[in-house]
Design an enzyme around this catalytic site. Sequence first.
Site, short mmCIF file in Angstrom:
data_model
loop_
_atom_site.label_atom_id
_atom_site.label_comp_id
_atom_site.label_asym_id
_atom_site.label_seq_id
_atom_site.Cartn_x
_atom_site.Cartn_y
_atom_site.Cartn_z
N PHE A 45 -8.99 8.89 17.26
CA PHE A 45 -9.94 8.17 17.82
C PHE A 45 -9.68 7.02 18.52
O PHE A 45 -10.34 6.31 18.78
CB PHE A 45 -11.08 8.20 17.03
CG PHE A 45 -11.69 9.47 16.25
CD1 PHE A 45 -12.38 10.36 17.09
CD2 PHE A 45 -11.38 9.83 15.00
CE1 PHE A 45 -12.48 11.69 16.62
CE2 PHE A 45 -11.69 11.04 14.37
CZ PHE A 45 -12.39 11.83 15.26
N HIS A 75 -5.03 -2.17 -4.41
CA HIS A 75 -4.69 -3.65 -4.65
C HIS A 75 -5.81 -4.51 -4.38
O HIS A 75 -6.87 -4.03 -3.83
CB HIS A 75 -3.61 -4.16 -4.10
CG HIS A 75 -3.52 -4.04 -2.31
ND1 HIS A 75 -4.19 -4.76 -1.74
CD2 HIS A 75 -2.93 -3.04 -1.65
CE1 HIS A 75 -4.12 -4.52 -0.40
NE2 HIS A 75 -3.42 -3.30 -0.38
N SER A 129 0.98 -1.17 -0.11
CA SER A 129 -0.05 -0.08 -0.15
C SER A 129 1.11 1.28 -0.01
O SER A 129 0.31 2.35 -0.24
CB SER A 129 -0.88 -0.13 1.26
OG SER A 129 -1.89 -1.30 1.05
N ASP A 131 -8.81 -3.66 4.02
CA ASP A 131 -7.71 -4.47 3.82
C ASP A 131 -7.05 -5.33 5.07
O ASP A 131 -6.78 -6.49 4.83
CB ASP A 131 -6.27 -3.46 3.53
CG ASP A 131 -5.14 -4.33 3.56
OD1 ASP A 131 -4.93 -4.79 2.38
OD2 ASP A 131 -4.24 -4.06 4.35
N HIS A 187 -1.72 -9.63 -0.48
CA HIS A 187 -2.23 -9.07 -1.54
C HIS A 187 -2.34 -9.89 -2.94
O HIS A 187 -1.68 -11.17 -3.01
CB HIS A 187 -1.73 -7.81 -1.85
CG HIS A 187 -1.64 -6.77 -0.68
ND1 HIS A 187 -0.78 -5.93 -0.54
CD2 HIS A 187 -2.34 -6.84 0.35
CE1 HIS A 187 -1.04 -4.97 0.34
NE2 HIS A 187 -2.02 -5.52 1.18
#
Length: 520
Positions: free
Chosen positions: A300, A392, A123, A350, A471
């Site tokens: 958060f 991806h 990524s 992901d 991936h």
Amino acid sequence: MKQSRVLPTTLLYLQLLLPLRIHTGAQVFPVPGTEDTAHWHHLGWSDLQDAILTASSNNWNIAKNVVFFLGDGMGVVASTAARIYKEQKRHRRSGEEGYLAWERFPHTALLKVYTLNEQIPDSAATATAFFTGSKANQYTLGLDSTVFKNQCVKSLNPCRWQTSILDWAQKAGKHTGFVTTTRVTHATPAALYAHSPNRDWECDTKLGKLGHGCRDIAKQLVENAPGKDVKVILGGGRFPLGASTGIPDKLNCVRGDHRNLTHEWLMHKRAFGYKAEYVQNKQHLMSIDTDKTDNLIGLFSDTNMDYEIDRDKGPSGQPSLANMTSVAIKILSKNRHKGFFLMVEGGRIDHAMHETQPLRAFEEIVAFEDALNTALSMVDLSETLVIVTADHSHVMTINGYAKRGNNILGIGSTPSDIDNLPYTTLMFTNGIAYNHYWNGSKVTRPDVRKENTTQPGYQPLSAVPLGYETHAGEDVAAYAIGPMSHLLHRLHEQSYIAHVMSFAACIGPYKLNCTRPKHH
């Protein structure tokens, strides 16, 4: 552009989006399997009219705003399965007939996702490609082809830095922001502002000997342009920014210099007269007076935000991706003359796929769609380019042969003709749940009829045993609507996306070279 051109374009978009809206009304759909020839001919005619209208009504306006939606790991297979899941969950139809919001956009393309040195991408390199317009080496952020993973000294040379859409937008006077469900220092958002030869160098303690002399990603966000000039930063990641009082584990990136970069960011903005705020839960975020807020950072969680299905939706819990998107647009859109750039990442799609948990991934995709619909309701599509894509895909597959309307999380209709055992519709070619075993006479697998395949944590069978699913390398889809969205029209390199955004908005590399054809 003349104002008279705006109305027909807007009407076109409303027509294209109309199929999305009929799902929320009292529309009556045929019982699955009973659609007759007239139904399919009418559906085909309707799509044909959309295609004809789209082809004759391309929007050549300059994009004042650009909103980029990134579903991390949301390949075509995941998107297809999530589409079916969403429709089945809402008990409307069998599921296969539905659409996700971006699937009704007028323009679609495919993107090649390989990196400079790897066939299957990560990524960091993919984000560098679609944010900077140039492909990069695996695991690197914002660096050119000469820098490989862990090459700290090389990465310090500004001549090897690649500028991004974030930088181009800021230099054009646009307000900028990004929203993510991962850490704000994670690979995808980091590619917007950081130059690092290792995506894992999120805080100082991760640099090690190889990173000695390099700046960690969190520092680059707070101290260096273009990161320090971002108006809105929302996501997880208190640990890398030194803002957590929680108890870390070995997986967390915890600052060793004891600096609270979040506090430093806040004090710096206020020292320059900006009305800046820091929020940590849903209630604080949604109560922000966006009209009176210039800069906003929201963290958060200590690390990545919770999965949507596990999220505490109460006031003291975490906001949804749609909540964060809404607040971000309200703040950024105050720049009425110059416009804005916003990146929205559904980052935990992901992670759920890596853990081979499809249901959690699908809930993330549905939440991602909610955020997109929120954005579409807040922007003017005659002047706002919206792109939705993935960086991806993953190695999940949709097996044959289940009956139409069968639960996408369920079991196929026909057992194997080899071992006479049934199997789930969704499976992975590698991953955690590789439960093949010797039963005393042969290698076999579990009988999935004895398992609850629809529970959130269920992991379908994987073929190759791996501790973490990988991936995949096939092309991903990109969907676009708004000014210059027709530039996405065939198979492209992933790096092409940055060029489309730059040309559409007349910023960055195309600031002085974005002339539209005279005939348009």
